[in-house]
Design an enzyme around this catalytic site. Structure first.
Site, short mmCIF file in Angstrom:
data_model
loop_
_atom_site.label_atom_id
_atom_site.label_comp_id
_atom_site.label_asym_id
_atom_site.label_seq_id
_atom_site.Cartn_x
_atom_site.Cartn_y
_atom_site.Cartn_z
N LYS A 44 64.67 31.65 62.15
CA LYS A 44 66.07 31.32 62.39
C LYS A 44 66.95 32.55 62.13
O LYS A 44 67.07 33.00 60.99
CB LYS A 44 66.54 30.18 61.48
CG LYS A 44 67.91 29.68 61.91
CD LYS A 44 68.64 28.89 60.86
CE LYS A 44 69.42 29.75 59.92
NZ LYS A 44 70.53 30.50 60.55
N GLU A 74 64.43 37.82 49.52
CA GLU A 74 65.05 39.16 49.53
C GLU A 74 66.55 38.90 49.48
O GLU A 74 67.13 38.47 50.47
CB GLU A 74 64.70 39.90 50.82
CG GLU A 74 63.23 40.11 51.05
CD GLU A 74 62.71 41.38 50.40
OE1 GLU A 74 63.49 42.08 49.73
OE2 GLU A 74 61.51 41.66 50.57
P1 NAD Z 1 73.45 33.79 53.67
O1 NAD Z 1 72.60 33.48 52.50
O2 NAD Z 1 74.74 33.09 53.80
O3 NAD Z 1 72.66 33.51 55.01
C1 NAD Z 1 71.38 34.05 55.26
C2 NAD Z 1 70.66 33.14 56.21
O4 NAD Z 1 70.42 31.89 55.56
C3 NAD Z 1 71.42 32.80 57.47
O5 NAD Z 1 70.51 32.72 58.54
C4 NAD Z 1 71.99 31.42 57.16
O6 NAD Z 1 72.24 30.65 58.30
C5 NAD Z 1 70.89 30.81 56.34
N1 NAD Z 1 71.33 29.75 55.43
C6 NAD Z 1 72.57 29.52 54.94
N2 NAD Z 1 72.56 28.43 54.14
C7 NAD Z 1 71.28 27.97 54.11
C8 NAD Z 1 70.63 26.90 53.44
N3 NAD Z 1 71.29 26.09 52.64
N4 NAD Z 1 69.30 26.74 53.63
C9 NAD Z 1 68.60 27.58 54.42
N5 NAD Z 1 69.17 28.61 55.08
C10 NAD Z 1 70.49 28.82 54.93
O7 NAD Z 1 73.63 35.36 53.64
P2 NAD Z 1 74.39 36.25 54.70
O8 NAD Z 1 75.83 36.23 54.34
O9 NAD Z 1 73.98 35.93 56.08
O10 NAD Z 1 73.74 37.68 54.39
C11 NAD Z 1 74.24 38.53 53.47
C12 NAD Z 1 73.36 38.51 52.23
O11 NAD Z 1 72.03 38.87 52.54
C13 NAD Z 1 73.81 39.53 51.21
O12 NAD Z 1 73.85 38.97 49.93
C14 NAD Z 1 72.73 40.61 51.28
O13 NAD Z 1 72.59 41.35 50.12
C15 NAD Z 1 71.53 39.83 51.62
N6 NAD Z 1 70.51 40.68 52.25
C16 NAD Z 1 69.39 40.99 51.53
C17 NAD Z 1 68.41 41.81 52.07
C18 NAD Z 1 67.19 42.16 51.28
O14 NAD Z 1 66.22 42.63 51.86
N7 NAD Z 1 67.18 41.95 49.99
C19 NAD Z 1 68.56 42.30 53.37
C20 NAD Z 1 69.70 41.97 54.08
C21 NAD Z 1 70.66 41.14 53.49
#
Ligand code: NAD
Length: 479
Positions: free
Chosen positions: A183, A257
């Site tokens: 997804k 991650e």
């Molecule tokens: P997010 O957690 O809001 O969303 C990430 C993904 O999870 C999206 O696809 C979203 O639709 C999905 N999602 C949201 N709620 C969910 C739920 N309840 N259950 C399952 N899936 C759900 O994060 P974001 O704002 O899209 O991304 C930014 C974050 O990602 C930042 O905190 C960043 O540090 C982190 N990030 C980490 C890495 C790493 O490798 N550690 C890499 C890139 C980004």
């Protein structure tokens, strides 16, 4: 002001991208018409790009069923050397179609075209090449442990590196003989949907890769599906924690991650001009939408003033604007929601007493933009020094001794990455031993390589992606 005469606009043509009006869900090698939809937009001008499916629980069911079928009907039994051929094919097609993918990535996500062209696409292809190489060598990677695929992997990715995160997830999963339901993030689904074309072009058996679009509800349905064997999640710490709670006791494998608040530590014996380039790359690359961004700069007191002065001067040369202009250094913020979050934290920084610096730059009227920002006079307790901003905002703090640098750098709930700038090799090793971060860069920052494992300590998550370590989460061992 940046000298206007220095550059003429150099817009990349978007003709190479053939967008459809609407996209279905890619399940079992077919496009399935979704029952619910939403629009995806371009953050550079807020113009709608396409209608996207919001996959429901039933759609996720279908996708998992397709993945299970493909797993049971041949994919997991295929010799590794055969699986490798598909991965090599995907890697080569990504290279051949890299311009098309790069333009689409910048259009949908807002990142500068020079980054999607020179970083995201080459690295995505490199990941497929790299894991293709492992597919027939798993027995050598884990001698005497009889590595077996796990089954169906549910993979959820964020919007900051849409295609690259897809590659990080899909390449090792397939190399190990699993099938996947992935997804993409709701704001950046388009390169994942274009990737479905690549999957077909590579003649991957139907159901091996399934892509379901939608927001957190779709992600939630995937996490909770009883027939998914492993969840790989990249995203915010908050959602990661919620997923971990939901999976407790289910026996599903999980890797997380999550966020970061990296320390970039500059000692007074370093090559200062190189360090300035590394600091700029560390925090303004991809508008700071980088989990491992060097968002806390620790400057040794003896060089604090010249460092900040050089940094401010360098900031004046950054070009902020159209992601599709080849001269752009800092593109558009990915979404209105993210822009609001950045503004909120920057206001908090000002209110708490930090000094803000932004170079003069003209931001476009439409779209989502934020000027490169540096905060000085920051205390460790301020929100801008504690919370992940995920935007082009740097907080500068100081230290006197290596011990103090370590103490302050580790004073965070996160532990994804860190940077050390010094000419002393012994000091680099001394620091790297003490910094609680998954990756420590020395005299560089934000360097990625598929052969190198990446992942977090503490609230930045667990599990490693990349390298031989990145195979392990997709395997079980009959020992
Ligand atoms: P997010 O957690 O809001 O969303 C990430 C993904 O999870 C999206 O696809 C979203 O639709 C999905 N999602 C949201 N709620 C969910 C739920 N309840 N259950 C399952 N899936 C759900 O994060 P974001 O704002 O899209 O991304 C930014 C974050 O990602 C930042 O905190 C960043 O540090 C982190 N990030 C980490 C890495 C790493 O490798 N550690 C890499 C890139 C980004």
């Amino acid at each position: 002001m940046p000298a206007d005469w220095a550059y003429a606009p150099a817009p990349e043509s978007t003709d190479i991208v053939k967008l459809r009006e609407r996209y279905g869900l890619f399940i079992g090698g077919e496009w399935i018409e979704p029952t619910e939809t939403y629009e995806t937009i371009s953050p550079r001008d807020e113009e709608p790009l396409a209608v996207i499916g919001q996959a429901t629980e039933q759609d996720v069911d279908l996708a998992v069923e397709a993945a299970r079928g493909a797993f049971a009907n041949g994919w997991s039994e295929l010799p590794g050397s055969e699986r490798a051929k598909y991965l090599f094919r995907i890697a080569r097609i990504l290279q051949e179609r890299s311009r098309e993918f790069a333009v689409l990535e910048s259009l949908n996500g807002g990142k500068p075209i020079k980054e999607s062209r020179d970083v995201d696409l080459p690295l995505a292809a490199a990941h497929f090449f790299y894991y293709a190489g492992w597919a027939d060598k798993l027995e050598y990677a884990f001698p005497n442990r009889r590595p077996q695929p796990v089954g169906v992997a549910g993979q959820i990715i964020p919007w900051n590196f849409p295609l690259l995160m897809l590659a990080w997830k899909i390449a090792p999963a397939l190399a190990c003989g699993n099938t996947v339901v992935l997804k993409p993030a709701e704001t950046t689904p388009l390169t994942a949907l274009l990737f479905c074309d690549v999957v077909r072009q590579a003649e991957l058996p139907p159901g091996v890769v399934n892509i379901v679009t939608g927001d957190g509800r779709t992600g939630g349905a995937l996490v909770e599906h009883p027939d998914v064997d492993k969840i790989a999640f990249t995203g915010s710490t908050e959602v990661g924690k919620a997923i971990m709670r939901r999976l407790a006791g289910t026996g599903k494998k999980l890797t997380l991650e999550l966020g970061g608040k990296a320390a970039n530590i500059v000692f007074d014996d370093c090559a200062l001009d190189q360090a300035v380039e590394g600091i700029v790359n560390g925090i303004y690359f991809n508008q700071g939408h980088v989990c491992c961004a060097g968002s806390r700069l620790f400057a040794q007191e003896s060089i604090y003033e010249p460092l900040v002065e050089k940094l401010k001067r360098r900031l004046e040369t950054l070009r902020v604007g159209d992601p599709l202009d080849k001269n752009t250094d800092v593109g558009a913020i990915n979404s209105k929601m993210q822009l609001d979050k950045i503004v909120d934290l920057v206001e908090a920084g000002k209110a708490e007493g930090a000094d803000i610096y932004q170079p003069p730059c003209r931001l476009p009227e439409k779209g989502y933009w934020f000027a490169p920002t540096v905060f000085t006079n920051v205390a460790q307790s301020y929100r801008i020094a504690q919370e992940e901003i995920f935007g082009p905002v740097l907080s500068v703090l100081t230290f006197r001794t290596p011990d103090e640098a370590v103490e302050k750098a580790n004073n965070t709930p996160y532990g994804l990455s860190a940077g050390v700038w010094t000419e002393k090799g012994s000091r680099i090793l001394w620091m790297a031993n003490r910094l609680r971060a998954g990756v420590v860069w020395a005299n560089t920052f934000n360097r990625f390589d598929p052969t190198s494992p990446f992942g977090g300590y503490k609230e930045s998550g667990f599990g490693r992606e990349g390298g031989r370590h990145g195979l392990e989460p997709y395997l079980r061992f009959d020992e």
